[in-house]
Design a protein around this motif. Structure first.
Motif, short mmCIF file in Angstrom:
data_model
loop_
_atom_site.label_atom_id
_atom_site.label_comp_id
_atom_site.label_asym_id
_atom_site.label_seq_id
_atom_site.Cartn_x
_atom_site.Cartn_y
_atom_site.Cartn_z
N HIS A 1 0.83 -1.21 0.00
CA HIS A 1 0.00 0.00 0.00
C HIS A 1 0.87 1.26 0.00
CE1 HIS A 1 -3.25 2.77 0.94
NE2 HIS A 1 -2.53 3.22 1.96
N GLU A 2 1.91 1.28 0.82
CA GLU A 2 2.76 2.46 0.90
C GLU A 2 3.49 2.70 -0.43
OE1 GLU A 2 5.38 2.18 4.19
OE2 GLU A 2 3.77 2.13 5.69
N LEU A 3 3.96 1.63 -1.05
CA LEU A 3 4.68 1.79 -2.32
C LEU A 3 3.75 2.26 -3.44
CD1 LEU A 3 7.07 -1.30 -2.23
CD2 LEU A 3 7.65 1.09 -1.80
N THR A 4 2.54 1.72 -3.50
CA THR A 4 1.60 2.16 -4.54
C THR A 4 1.13 3.59 -4.29
OG1 THR A 4 -0.19 1.07 -3.30
CG2 THR A 4 0.80 -0.16 -5.11
N GLU A 5 1.03 4.00 -3.03
CA GLU A 5 0.68 5.39 -2.74
C GLU A 5 1.77 6.34 -3.23
OE1 GLU A 5 -2.01 7.09 -1.06
OE2 GLU A 5 -2.96 5.27 -1.80
N ARG A 6 3.01 5.95 -3.02
CA ARG A 6 4.11 6.79 -3.50
C ARG A 6 4.11 6.86 -5.01
NH1 ARG A 6 9.63 6.16 -0.24
NH2 ARG A 6 10.29 6.80 -2.32
N LEU A 7 3.82 5.75 -5.66
CA LEU A 7 3.78 5.76 -7.12
C LEU A 7 2.64 6.64 -7.63
CD1 LEU A 7 4.86 4.54 -9.80
CD2 LEU A 7 3.13 2.76 -9.54
N ALA A 8 1.48 6.56 -6.97
CA ALA A 8 0.34 7.36 -7.39
C ALA A 8 0.61 8.85 -7.24
CB ALA A 8 -0.90 6.97 -6.60
N GLY A 9 1.55 9.22 -6.35
CA GLY A 9 1.88 10.63 -6.16
C GLY A 9 2.75 11.21 -7.25
N THR A 10 3.26 10.39 -8.17
CA THR A 10 4.08 10.91 -9.27
C THR A 10 3.18 11.45 -10.38
OG1 THR A 10 4.19 8.71 -10.28
CG2 THR A 10 5.95 9.31 -8.77
N SER A 11 3.56 12.60 -10.92
CA SER A 11 2.73 13.24 -11.94
C SER A 11 3.38 13.29 -13.32
CB SER A 11 2.40 14.68 -11.51
OG SER A 11 3.58 15.43 -11.29
N THR A 12 4.64 12.88 -13.41
CA THR A 12 5.31 12.85 -14.71
C THR A 12 5.78 11.43 -14.99
OG1 THR A 12 7.53 13.33 -13.86
CG2 THR A 12 6.09 15.21 -14.36
N LEU B 1 9.03 3.35 -9.82
CA LEU B 1 8.76 1.93 -10.08
C LEU B 1 10.05 1.12 -9.96
CD1 LEU B 1 6.65 0.59 -13.08
CD2 LEU B 1 8.66 -0.58 -12.27
N LEU B 2 11.11 1.60 -10.54
CA LEU B 2 12.36 0.86 -10.54
C LEU B 2 12.92 0.72 -9.13
CD1 LEU B 2 14.33 -0.54 -12.45
CD2 LEU B 2 15.52 1.64 -12.74
N GLY B 3 12.87 1.80 -8.36
CA GLY B 3 13.38 1.74 -6.99
C GLY B 3 12.53 0.88 -6.08
N ALA B 4 11.20 1.00 -6.19
CA ALA B 4 10.32 0.18 -5.34
C ALA B 4 10.45 -1.29 -5.70
CB ALA B 4 8.88 0.64 -5.51
N GLY B 5 10.57 -1.60 -6.98
CA GLY B 5 10.73 -2.98 -7.39
C GLY B 5 12.01 -3.59 -6.86
N ALA B 6 13.09 -2.81 -6.84
CA ALA B 6 14.35 -3.32 -6.31
C ALA B 6 14.21 -3.66 -4.83
CB ALA B 6 15.46 -2.28 -6.51
N ALA B 7 13.48 -2.83 -4.08
CA ALA B 7 13.27 -3.12 -2.67
C ALA B 7 12.43 -4.38 -2.48
CB ALA B 7 12.59 -1.93 -1.99
N LEU B 8 11.44 -4.58 -3.32
CA LEU B 8 10.56 -5.74 -3.18
C LEU B 8 11.27 -7.05 -3.51
CD1 LEU B 8 7.23 -4.35 -4.69
CD2 LEU B 8 7.67 -4.93 -2.31
N CYS C 1 8.08 -12.71 -5.45
CA CYS C 1 7.57 -12.71 -6.82
C CYS C 1 6.09 -12.30 -6.85
CB CYS C 1 7.75 -14.08 -7.46
SG CYS C 1 9.48 -14.54 -7.73
N HIS C 2 5.34 -12.79 -5.86
CA HIS C 2 3.92 -12.46 -5.81
C HIS C 2 3.73 -10.96 -5.58
CE1 HIS C 2 -0.34 -12.88 -5.07
NE2 HIS C 2 -0.20 -12.33 -3.87
N LEU C 3 4.49 -10.40 -4.65
CA LEU C 3 4.34 -8.96 -4.34
C LEU C 3 4.76 -8.09 -5.52
CD1 LEU C 3 5.55 -8.58 -0.65
CD2 LEU C 3 3.24 -8.37 -1.54
N ILE C 4 5.88 -8.40 -6.15
CA ILE C 4 6.33 -7.57 -7.27
C ILE C 4 5.37 -7.69 -8.44
CG2 ILE C 4 7.85 -9.32 -8.25
CD1 ILE C 4 8.35 -5.48 -8.20
N GLY C 5 4.74 -8.86 -8.59
CA GLY C 5 3.75 -9.01 -9.65
C GLY C 5 2.55 -8.12 -9.43
N LEU C 6 2.05 -8.07 -8.18
CA LEU C 6 0.92 -7.19 -7.87
C LEU C 6 1.31 -5.72 -8.09
CD1 LEU C 6 -0.38 -8.87 -4.57
CD2 LEU C 6 -1.42 -8.98 -6.85
N TYR C 7 2.48 -5.36 -7.62
CA TYR C 7 2.93 -3.97 -7.76
C TYR C 7 3.10 -3.60 -9.23
CZ TYR C 7 5.77 0.23 -7.23
OH TYR C 7 6.26 1.51 -7.31
#
Length: 474
Positions: A70-81, A89-96, A212-218
């Motif tokens: 939820h926190e990672l998708t909220e951060r992604l939704a806050g991007t406007s460009t 996306l690239l940074g959050a995926g690396a963490a996951l 793998c399951h989490l990164i797939g959802l994200y």
């Protein structure tokens, strides 16, 4: 920051299963992991794990995963460009997936936007090395080209030891110091394939099933967000192209004066415009203006207004008041709900005289080696706000080597200052220009823009058009 750092520190997704397995209870003070002596007549029966404790551990793990997602998708939704979304996306995926480096290739199948590649923990030269590998031998190339067996993620857990890989692929991996990769396609049902992301491990490794399951959802959520931003960027590019087509392709050459212009449209398309047209007897007509609103309607109104002004400038000759009066009538007949500002100047470079009239527009600025001053224009209402517009014209004479700056109020508003302070900053920027820059109107315009807007004209989030038209009199 917080989410990714905490995940790397605590190794949430890489926690060994032994740590989360329920511990067998001690019986009569004896640790059950110690083997029972063979001298015991009746060995203890195995004690089954407590179901409630196991369910509680699993629920806690699920809640932790959902909170992280939820926190990672909220951060992604806050991007406007689009670029910000790709980096997030690239940074959050690396963490996951527990990786340290990676790259993302955006290449929409429909060519909606220009293809681009961004890296995480990879320098530009290192990205270049990776791109020397044959495309069909890279995970992202296979995903982008839709090769057989690339409908889902591609894992290469041991690149140095996988003899089936292209030798160049293993050579580049050894040079850059990564030994495993995990790649995902970025697709949506409506837009199709948008791109691919690849995360790189320093040692042979492969993400756990839970990872793998989490990164797939994200990735599914991120792909939908990217598709929306891609469509938005394409629409903005189309609007910018239309706006440029509605403005002069090139500035005219008239003896005795040199011209330069700097123009940027707002992301949603604004109505600021400019014009420069040669007139009989080596005269020159200069105009800047602004139509209220944004989007296609503002662009259409701007195009009609500019076309009307060009016709009236030819018909009315050296009377700028008559030009703006005709423009007022045109606006009331064709755009009754639109307000606009405009400034028109009739210039005779041979005599170095300028006769101008303004309708609710910002005053020109004259700058040279000996003076920098705003031209005192008469106070007047914008076009479209009066049943009949008319205001007296103003005449002034720029000296040899002086430059007249015509601009729209978007230049002042982008400074985020009050209008009085913005005017003062504009004056100071022009007055402080080095003498060598005053010889070239383009260089002077760039200096003024850089001084007022250090972040540049392309700063994201700005909702104002900018027009700066410079005319240097010889």
């Amino acid at each position: 920051m917080g989410v990714r750092d905490a995940m790397h520190r605590n190794a949430l997704l890489g926690e060994p299963t032994v740590m989360s397995a329920p511990h067998l209870p001690k019986v009569a003070g004896i640790d059950p992991v110690v083997p029972v002596s063979t001298q015991t007549a009746a060995p203890l029966k195995a004690v089954p794990p407590a179901p409630a404790a196991l369910i509680q551990d699993r629920l806690a793990s699920w809640v932790s995963d959902l909170t992280t997602l939820h926190e990672l998708t909220e951060r992604l939704a806050g991007t406007s460009t689009l670029d910000d979304a790709l980096r997030e996306l690239l940074g959050a995926g690396a963490a996951l997936v527990g990786a340290r480096r990676g790259l993302l290739v955006l290449e929409p199948a429909d060519g909606a936007v220009t293809s681009r590649t961004i890296g995480l923990g990879l320098a530009h030269a290192e990205l270049g090395h990776i791109e020397t590998v044959p495309r069909d031998a890279t995970p992202y190339g296979s995903l982008l080209d839709g090769l057989p067996g690339t409908d889902g993620p591609l894992a290469c857990p041991d690149i140095p030891g996988d003899a089936s890989l292209d030798p160049r692929c293993r050579e580049v991996a050894a040079r850059l110091g990564y030994a495993a990769s995990y790649a995902l396609p970025l697709t949506t049902v409506a837009a199709g394939r948008l791109g691919a992301a690849v995360w790189l491990y320093d040692e042979p490794a492969e993400p756990l099933e839970r990872q793998c399951h989490l990164i797939g959802l994200y990735a599914r959520h991120a792909s939908e967000h990217l598709a929306r931003l891609t469509e938005l960027e394409r629409a903005r590019a189309d609007i910018a192209a239309i706006a440029e087509e509605l403005l002069p392709i090139r500035l005219p050459r008239v003896p005795g004066v040199r011209l330069a212009v700097r123009h940027r449209s707002a992301p949603r398309g604004g109505g600021d415009w400019y014009d420069a047209l040669p007139l009989p007897d080596d005269a020159l007509g200069l105009a800047v203006g602004s139509v209220g609103g944004t989007g296609p309607a503002a662009l259409a109104a701007m195009g009609r207004l500019r076309a009307g002004l060009r016709a009236y400038a030819v018909m009315e000759g050296e009377d700028p008041v008559a030009v703006l009066s005709d423009l007022e009538l045109l606006l009331r007949l064709t755009e009754p709900a639109t307000a606009a500002t405009a400034l028109y100047a009739y210039c005779e470079p041979g005599r170095r005289t300028v006769l101008l009239a303004g309708a609710g527009h910002t005053p020109p600025l004259v700058t040279g080696d000996r003076r920098t001053a705003f031209v005192e224009t008469s106070l007047s209402a914008p076009l479209g706000m009066l049943s009949c517009w008319e205001a007296p014209s103003v005449e002034f004479s720029p000296g040899s080597g002086e430059t007249v700056l015509l601009y729209t109020d978007g230049l002042l508003r982008r400074t985020a200052d009050s209008m009085d302070h913005a005017f003062a900053r504009l004056h100071a920027a022009a007055a402080g220009a080095p003498k060598v820059l005053r010889q070239d109107p383009g260089a002077l315009a760039d200096h003024v823009l850089h001084t007022l807007l250090p972040d540049g004209l392309d700063r994201d989030g700005d909702g104002e058009d900018v027009v700066l038209l410079a005319a240097r009199f010889d």
